[in-house]
Write a protein that holds these residues in place. Structure first.
Motif, mmCIF file in Angstrom:
data_model
loop_
_atom_site.group_PDB
_atom_site.id
_atom_site.type_symbol
_atom_site.label_atom_id
_atom_site.label_comp_id
_atom_site.label_asym_id
_atom_site.label_seq_id
_atom_site.Cartn_x
_atom_site.Cartn_y
_atom_site.Cartn_z
ATOM 1 N N THR A 81 45.104 25.978 0.576
ATOM 2 C CA THR A 81 44.572 27.348 0.552
ATOM 3 C C THR A 81 44.168 27.869 -0.817
ATOM 4 O O THR A 81 43.452 28.868 -0.911
ATOM 5 C CB THR A 81 45.630 28.325 1.097
ATOM 6 N N GLU A 82 44.601 27.226 -1.898
ATOM 7 C CA GLU A 82 44.400 27.797 -3.230
ATOM 8 C C GLU A 82 42.928 28.096 -3.511
ATOM 9 O O GLU A 82 42.586 29.104 -4.137
ATOM 10 C CB GLU A 82 44.953 26.848 -4.298
ATOM 11 N N GLY A 83 42.032 27.241 -3.043
ATOM 12 C CA GLY A 83 40.614 27.434 -3.312
ATOM 13 C C GLY A 83 39.876 28.252 -2.268
ATOM 14 O O GLY A 83 38.656 28.428 -2.373
ATOM 15 N N ALA A 84 40.586 28.806 -1.290
ATOM 16 C CA ALA A 84 39.912 29.439 -0.153
ATOM 17 C C ALA A 84 39.097 30.669 -0.545
ATOM 18 O O ALA A 84 37.969 30.860 -0.071
ATOM 19 C CB ALA A 84 40.931 29.807 0.921
ATOM 20 N N GLY A 85 39.657 31.520 -1.400
ATOM 21 C CA GLY A 85 38.929 32.720 -1.802
ATOM 22 C C GLY A 85 37.658 32.374 -2.559
ATOM 23 O O GLY A 85 36.583 32.924 -2.291
ATOM 24 N N ARG A 86 37.776 31.474 -3.511
ATOM 25 C CA ARG A 86 36.603 31.053 -4.284
ATOM 26 C C ARG A 86 35.594 30.344 -3.390
ATOM 27 O O ARG A 86 34.369 30.552 -3.532
ATOM 28 C CB ARG A 86 37.049 30.121 -5.415
ATOM 29 N N PHE A 87 36.079 29.528 -2.450
ATOM 30 C CA PHE A 87 35.158 28.830 -1.553
ATOM 31 C C PHE A 87 34.393 29.825 -0.692
ATOM 32 O O PHE A 87 33.196 29.647 -0.446
ATOM 33 C CB PHE A 87 35.922 27.850 -0.662
ATOM 34 N N SER A 88 35.061 30.873 -0.231
ATOM 35 C CA SER A 88 34.380 31.898 0.562
ATOM 36 C C SER A 88 33.223 32.521 -0.218
ATOM 37 O O SER A 88 32.158 32.799 0.344
ATOM 38 C CB SER A 88 35.378 32.984 0.968
ATOM 39 N N GLU A 89 33.422 32.698 -1.536
ATOM 40 C CA GLU A 89 32.348 33.235 -2.374
ATOM 41 C C GLU A 89 31.211 32.225 -2.521
ATOM 42 O O GLU A 89 30.032 32.576 -2.387
ATOM 43 C CB GLU A 89 32.898 33.582 -3.758
#
Length: 262
Positions: A81-89
């Motif tokens: 999950t660590e990259g989920a926010g950045r991936f959403s962007e």
């Protein structure tokens, strides 16, 4: 030549509808690294991503090369999950998850039985708690494959998280996967794919029940109030000590399970 596991930074096709991008985050807990799954029917111009993985800009950018309809989170652990926010962007897509803090870009809840229809696929959400309370598996109905995240790994056995893992839930989740029957490919959160879900899940269940009996026997020898560490030293004496920390987590969960009946 077809790519085989492990293949870092390369999109490796596994089934007609599922490819994997292996993150370069190997560890005792994540094996060779976290599998980010990219799902789409042949001919689809978009995909569904399962578990963006760590906050690794190169990894996330490679995954985002195909337009993303939606991203799904299998469970809360940071290596998924660590990259989920950045991936959403990067991908301009919603991220759906059980736990609100892992939802991004307008993503919503995931519940047992939900069906996601995107990228030419039907993907059914299957609750498989035990490794963590929020653990999910995903059935790709189009080609009889199941993404099992950390409930079933490509090699070795699953560690039960002693923060919110539950052995009773885990045993039931394995039985749920066994009921799928034969012919389902296992697409795990770590390690290589496996050919038959029912066979693997039965093996996992037998292993977990064997370990539970070993813990019971250790308590008979050490006393009912023995600590998880003492049980690990007794039961895992023939296992590399570098794995004892992970084993202690699972033993904590097993002790809680056994003591709930006393």
């Amino acid at each position: 030549m077809a790519l085989v596991h492990p293949a870092y930074a390369q999109l490796r096709q596994v089934t007609p509808n599922a490819a994997v991008m292996l993150a370069d985050n190997p560890s005792v807990m994540s094996l060779e690294g976290t599998n980010t799954w990219i799902l789409r029917a042949p001919g689809s111009d978009e995909c569904v991503v399962v578990d963006p993985g760590p906050l690794d800009e190169g990894h996330l950018a490679r995954v985002a090369q195909v337009p993303v309809a939606v991203t799904l989170i299998s469970h809360r652990h940071f290596d998924h999950t660590e990259g989920a926010g950045r991936f959403s962007e990067l991908a301009e897509c919603p991220v759906h998850a059980v736990t609100p803090q892992y939802r991004h870009g307008g993503g919503s809840d995931l519940r047992d039985g939900d069906v996601i229809e995107a990228a030419g696929l039907r993907i059914r959400v299957v609750a498989t708690p035990g490794h963590t309370a929020d653990s999910l598996s995903f059935l790709v109905e189009n080609d009889n494959s199941v993404l099992t995240a950390d409930t079933i790994l490509g090699r070795g056995t699953t560690v039960l998280d002693d923060t919110d893992g539950d052995l009773g839930d885990y045993l039931q989740s394995l039985r749920t996967l066994i009921r799928f029957g034969r012919g389902y490919t296992v697409l795990p959160g770590h390690g290589p794919e496996l050919p038959d879900l029912e066979t693997i899940a039965r093996g996992y269940l037998a292993h977990r029940e064997d370990r539970l009996e070993q813990v019971r026997a250790a308590l008979r020898t050490l006393g009912g109030d023995a600590t998880a560490r003492r049980v690990v030293e007794h039961v895992y004496a023939d296992v590399d000590r570098s794995l004892w920390g992970a084993a202690e987590k699972s033993v904590n969960v097993q002790l809680e399970y056994l003591r709930s009946f006393s």
